[in-house]
Design a protein around this motif. Structure first.
Motif, PDB file in Angstrom:
ATOM      1  N   PRO A 299    -127.846 -67.493 -62.242  1.00  0.00           N
ATOM      2  CA  PRO A 299    -128.015 -69.036 -62.015  1.00  0.00           C
ATOM      3  C   PRO A 299    -129.430 -69.352 -61.069  1.00  0.00           C
ATOM      4  O   PRO A 299    -129.482 -70.627 -60.618  1.00  0.00           O
ATOM      5  CB  PRO A 299    -126.832 -69.139 -60.813  1.00  0.00           C
ATOM      6  CG  PRO A 299    -126.883 -67.631 -60.019  1.00  0.00           C
ATOM      7  CD  PRO A 299    -127.265 -66.753 -61.192  1.00  0.00           C
ATOM      8  N   LEU A 300    -130.302 -68.575 -61.191  1.00  0.00           N
ATOM      9  CA  LEU A 300    -131.368 -69.179 -60.339  1.00  0.00           C
ATOM     10  C   LEU A 300    -132.111 -70.179 -60.845  1.00  0.00           C
ATOM     11  O   LEU A 300    -132.466 -71.049 -60.239  1.00  0.00           O
ATOM     12  CB  LEU A 300    -132.462 -67.928 -60.648  1.00  0.00           C
ATOM     13  CG  LEU A 300    -133.735 -68.160 -59.794  1.00  0.00           C
ATOM     14  CD1 LEU A 300    -133.490 -68.277 -58.195  1.00  0.00           C
ATOM     15  CD2 LEU A 300    -134.907 -66.824 -60.087  1.00  0.00           C
ATOM     16  N   GLY A 301    -132.136 -70.476 -62.276  1.00  0.00           N
ATOM     17  CA  GLY A 301    -132.675 -71.735 -62.757  1.00  0.00           C
ATOM     18  C   GLY A 301    -132.022 -73.017 -62.415  1.00  0.00           C
ATOM     19  O   GLY A 301    -132.440 -73.922 -61.898  1.00  0.00           O
ATOM     20  N   ARG A 302    -130.651 -72.801 -62.280  1.00  0.00           N
ATOM     21  CA  ARG A 302    -129.635 -74.183 -61.861  1.00  0.00           C
ATOM     22  C   ARG A 302    -129.965 -74.471 -60.409  1.00  0.00           C
ATOM     23  O   ARG A 302    -130.059 -75.438 -59.842  1.00  0.00           O
ATOM     24  CB  ARG A 302    -128.360 -73.790 -61.953  1.00  0.00           C
ATOM     25  CG  ARG A 302    -127.909 -73.948 -63.670  1.00  0.00           C
ATOM     26  CD  ARG A 302    -126.510 -73.746 -63.875  1.00  0.00           C
ATOM     27  NE  ARG A 302    -125.809 -72.552 -63.279  1.00  0.00           N
ATOM     28  CZ  ARG A 302    -125.700 -71.628 -64.223  1.00  0.00           C
ATOM     29  NH1 ARG A 302    -126.187 -71.543 -65.443  1.00  0.00           N
ATOM     30  NH2 ARG A 302    -124.959 -70.563 -63.783  1.00  0.00           N
ATOM     31  N   GLN A 303    -130.065 -73.262 -59.456  1.00  0.00           N
ATOM     32  CA  GLN A 303    -130.323 -73.250 -58.061  1.00  0.00           C
ATOM     33  C   GLN A 303    -131.571 -74.253 -57.854  1.00  0.00           C
ATOM     34  O   GLN A 303    -131.676 -74.965 -56.973  1.00  0.00           O
ATOM     35  CB  GLN A 303    -130.259 -71.980 -57.472  1.00  0.00           C
ATOM     36  CG  GLN A 303    -128.966 -71.522 -57.622  1.00  0.00           C
ATOM     37  CD  GLN A 303    -128.885 -70.157 -56.842  1.00  0.00           C
ATOM     38  OE1 GLN A 303    -129.766 -69.355 -56.676  1.00  0.00           O
ATOM     39  NE2 GLN A 303    -127.535 -69.472 -56.876  1.00  0.00           N
ATOM     40  N   MET A 304    -132.546 -73.632 -58.503  1.00  0.00           N
ATOM     41  CA  MET A 304    -133.952 -74.251 -58.340  1.00  0.00           C
ATOM     42  C   MET A 304    -133.941 -75.792 -58.587  1.00  0.00           C
ATOM     43  O   MET A 304    -134.615 -76.616 -57.797  1.00  0.00           O
ATOM     44  CB  MET A 304    -134.949 -73.447 -59.002  1.00  0.00           C
ATOM     45  CG  MET A 304    -135.695 -72.080 -58.648  1.00  0.00           C
ATOM     46  SD  MET A 304    -136.926 -71.522 -59.475  1.00  0.00           S
ATOM     47  CE  MET A 304    -137.092 -69.967 -58.581  1.00  0.00           C
ATOM     48  N   LEU A 305    -133.441 -76.078 -59.701  1.00  0.00           N
ATOM     49  CA  LEU A 305    -133.456 -77.390 -60.240  1.00  0.00           C
ATOM     50  C   LEU A 305    -132.379 -78.498 -59.547  1.00  0.00           C
ATOM     51  O   LEU A 305    -132.865 -79.440 -59.206  1.00  0.00           O
ATOM     52  CB  LEU A 305    -133.091 -77.447 -61.826  1.00  0.00           C
ATOM     53  CG  LEU A 305    -133.979 -77.012 -62.636  1.00  0.00           C
ATOM     54  CD1 LEU A 305    -133.456 -76.838 -64.282  1.00  0.00           C
ATOM     55  CD2 LEU A 305    -135.406 -77.619 -62.412  1.00  0.00           C
ATOM     56  N   MET A 306    -131.606 -77.852 -58.854  1.00  0.00           N
ATOM     57  CA  MET A 306    -130.634 -78.461 -57.996  1.00  0.00           C
ATOM     58  C   MET A 306    -131.265 -78.956 -56.819  1.00  0.00           C
ATOM     59  O   MET A 306    -131.299 -80.034 -56.102  1.00  0.00           O
ATOM     60  CB  MET A 306    -129.276 -77.711 -57.628  1.00  0.00           C
ATOM     61  CG  MET A 306    -128.261 -78.303 -56.819  1.00  0.00           C
ATOM     62  SD  MET A 306    -128.480 -78.058 -54.856  1.00  0.00           S
ATOM     63  CE  MET A 306    -128.334 -76.300 -54.728  1.00  0.00           C
ATOM     64  N   VAL A 307    -132.098 -77.912 -55.998  1.00  0.00           N
ATOM     65  CA  VAL A 307    -132.731 -78.001 -54.900  1.00  0.00           C
ATOM     66  C   VAL A 307    -134.114 -79.205 -55.185  1.00  0.00           C
ATOM     67  O   VAL A 307    -134.215 -80.121 -54.270  1.00  0.00           O
ATOM     68  CB  VAL A 307    -133.312 -76.714 -54.301  1.00  0.00           C
ATOM     69  CG1 VAL A 307    -134.456 -77.119 -53.190  1.00  0.00           C
ATOM     70  CG2 VAL A 307    -132.332 -75.968 -54.003  1.00  0.00           C
ATOM     71  N   ALA A 308    -134.569 -79.039 -56.407  1.00  0.00           N
ATOM     72  CA  ALA A 308    -135.653 -80.163 -56.715  1.00  0.00           C
ATOM     73  C   ALA A 308    -135.186 -81.606 -56.601  1.00  0.00           C
ATOM     74  O   ALA A 308    -135.760 -82.064 -56.238  1.00  0.00           O
ATOM     75  CB  ALA A 308    -136.158 -79.695 -58.033  1.00  0.00           C
ATOM     76  N   ASP A 309    -134.051 -81.726 -57.255  1.00  0.00           N
ATOM     77  CA  ASP A 309    -133.181 -82.625 -57.282  1.00  0.00           C
ATOM     78  C   ASP A 309    -133.044 -83.476 -55.928  1.00  0.00           C
ATOM     79  O   ASP A 309    -133.077 -84.617 -55.619  1.00  0.00           O
ATOM     80  CB  ASP A 309    -131.838 -82.618 -57.989  1.00  0.00           C
ATOM     81  CG  ASP A 309    -132.110 -82.901 -59.601  1.00  0.00           C
ATOM     82  OD1 ASP A 309    -133.153 -82.815 -59.929  1.00  0.00           O
ATOM     83  OD2 ASP A 309    -131.132 -82.433 -60.223  1.00  0.00           O
ATOM     84  N   SER A 310    -132.627 -82.570 -55.144  1.00  0.00           N
ATOM     85  CA  SER A 310    -132.269 -82.839 -53.719  1.00  0.00           C
ATOM     86  C   SER A 310    -133.349 -83.235 -52.801  1.00  0.00           C
ATOM     87  O   SER A 310    -133.621 -84.292 -52.349  1.00  0.00           O
ATOM     88  CB  SER A 310    -131.391 -81.844 -53.022  1.00  0.00           C
ATOM     89  OG  SER A 310    -130.340 -81.400 -53.271  1.00  0.00           O
ATOM     90  N   ILE A 311    -134.541 -82.386 -53.057  1.00  0.00           N
ATOM     91  CA  ILE A 311    -135.932 -82.733 -52.496  1.00  0.00           C
ATOM     92  C   ILE A 311    -136.609 -83.913 -52.893  1.00  0.00           C
ATOM     93  O   ILE A 311    -137.133 -84.716 -51.972  1.00  0.00           O
ATOM     94  CB  ILE A 311    -136.846 -81.366 -52.690  1.00  0.00           C
ATOM     95  CG1 ILE A 311    -136.271 -80.026 -51.991  1.00  0.00           C
ATOM     96  CG2 ILE A 311    -138.205 -81.712 -52.343  1.00  0.00           C
ATOM     97  CD1 ILE A 311    -136.208 -80.185 -50.768  1.00  0.00           C
ATOM     98  N   ALA A 312    -136.274 -84.320 -54.078  1.00  0.00           N
ATOM     99  CA  ALA A 312    -136.793 -85.418 -54.649  1.00  0.00           C
ATOM    100  C   ALA A 312    -136.622 -86.810 -54.060  1.00  0.00           C
ATOM    101  O   ALA A 312    -137.113 -87.829 -54.203  1.00  0.00           O
ATOM    102  CB  ALA A 312    -136.613 -85.444 -56.268  1.00  0.00           C
ATOM    103  N   THR A 313    -135.437 -86.782 -53.224  1.00  0.00           N
ATOM    104  CA  THR A 313    -134.771 -87.927 -52.922  1.00  0.00           C
ATOM    105  C   THR A 313    -135.010 -88.017 -51.394  1.00  0.00           C
ATOM    106  O   THR A 313    -134.565 -88.979 -50.606  1.00  0.00           O
ATOM    107  CB  THR A 313    -133.399 -87.998 -53.200  1.00  0.00           C
ATOM    108  OG1 THR A 313    -132.621 -87.013 -52.254  1.00  0.00           O
ATOM    109  CG2 THR A 313    -132.916 -87.950 -54.407  1.00  0.00           C
ATOM    110  N   LEU A 314    -135.768 -87.148 -50.679  1.00  0.00           N
ATOM    111  CA  LEU A 314    -136.107 -87.264 -49.283  1.00  0.00           C
ATOM    112  C   LEU A 314    -137.140 -88.112 -48.936  1.00  0.00           C
ATOM    113  O   LEU A 314    -138.147 -88.533 -49.734  1.00  0.00           O
ATOM    114  CB  LEU A 314    -136.844 -85.804 -48.994  1.00  0.00           C
ATOM    115  CG  LEU A 314    -135.593 -84.667 -49.008  1.00  0.00           C
ATOM    116  CD1 LEU A 314    -136.460 -83.360 -48.250  1.00  0.00           C
ATOM    117  CD2 LEU A 314    -134.598 -84.846 -47.994  1.00  0.00           C
TER     118      LEU A 314
END
Length: 314
Positions: A299-314
């Motif tokens: 699941p590493l790929g999904r985890q990285m991209l999920m965090v990338a989505d969250s970080i982009a909205t900060l």
């Protein structure tokens, strides 16, 4: 992240090599099925030419076939055969290891850039296998990679600006080809950060950097508490580039509190710039998330991209 199990096999005559699924998938993605079929012959040739005996492969490799080996006098070693993706890749890794001279990075015993072959010193368990807590892992990784950083002008290695341009090309291409596995906001954030790192590149400040500093690439020196890094990209860049890789890894933990805290700690620990570390982390997280998705390393790929989505909205 659990390492992938060995799955694929390569056969020639009586010789069979177990090839980890990650290696087989990566080879298939870049159209190197022929290389998989040719592996037993290549290994046999190198055994004869370098007077080595090749033993069991390591199961968690993803960009190269890596196996235990021993020299003629019984000295433990490791044979690494890079997947032929880019003719410069092996040259850069060899140059990096030669310049490091065993300080902070694995020792280089023999090499053949044309065949993507490296004979390396044998190290011990990885940080991943040792199960150290995150704070301790970061301290070990920082101490280890700091031994690598040194001026290396004229070495012919790509620059941090070259690396950022490469990552921009990869992100824009793969986001489309993989049918948008993260938000457009995450991609735009990564591209903007990469553009800023291109503009910030300074040849006079650039040092030799590893380029892929994480717990699977940090192996313990046998009989010592020290560690060395393996699998370098080999770049001339700002040192913050290496610390940005530490921002992309352990992605879920990054959201436990202020995501900037890790960048600030790394910057203070090394006397470097927190913003540069953060921006390299943004780029690396999206790039690696897409790469893991491309070769089905989950699941590493999904985890990285999920965090990338969250970080982009900060």
């Amino acid at each position: 992240m659990d390492p992938p199990d060995a799955g694929a096999c390569a056969n020639v005559g009586e010789m069979t090599l177990d090839v980890p699924d990650g290696v087989a998938n990566a080879a298939a993605v870049c159209g190197a099925d022929w290389w998989l079929r040719d592996l037993p012959r290549l290994v046999a040739e190198l055994e004869a030419e370098w007077s080595i005996a090749v033993k069991r492969p390591y199961p968690h490799s993803s960009e190269a076939f890596v196996a235990e080996a021993s020299l003629g006098d019984g000295t433990p070693a490791v044979l690494k055969l890079l997947i032929p993706q880019d003719s410069a890749t092996s040259r850069h890794e060899i140059t990096m290891l030669r310049l490091a001279g065993g300080q902070g990075c694995v020792g280089l015993l023999r090499h053949d850039a044309a065949r993507g072959a490296l004979l390396l010193e044998r190290l011990g368990a990885s940080l991943c296998e040792l199960g150290r807590p995150l704070a301790q892992r970061l301290e070990i990784l920082v101490a280890t990679v700091a031994a690598v950083w040194r001026p290396a002008a004229g070495s012919g290695l790509p620059t941090g600006a070259d690396q950022a341009r490469h990552l921009i090309d990869f992100v824009t291409t793969q986001w489309e080809e993989l049918d948008h596995p993260c938000t457009e906001a995450a991609v735009d954030h990564a591209l903007a950060c990469a553009a800023r790192r291109i503009r910030a590149h300074d040849d006079e400040r650039a040092v030799l950097v590893h380029g892929d500093v994480h717990q699977l690439n940090a192996l313990q020196v046998p009989g010592r508490a020290a560690f060395k890094l393996v699998d370098p990209d080999g770049l001339l860049a700002e040192a913050e580039c290496d610390l940005g890789v530490m921002m992309r890894n352990d992605p879920i933990e990054l959201l436990d509190g202020d995501p900037w805290d890790r960048a600030r700690w790394l910057a203070e620990r090394c006397g470097l710039d927190a913003t540069a570390i953060w921006e390299w982390g943004v780029v690396e997280r999206v790039t690696s998330g897409l790469r893991c998705t491309q070769i089905d390393l989950q699941p590493l790929g999904r985890q990285m991209l999920m965090v990338a989505d969250s970080i982009a909205t900060l």
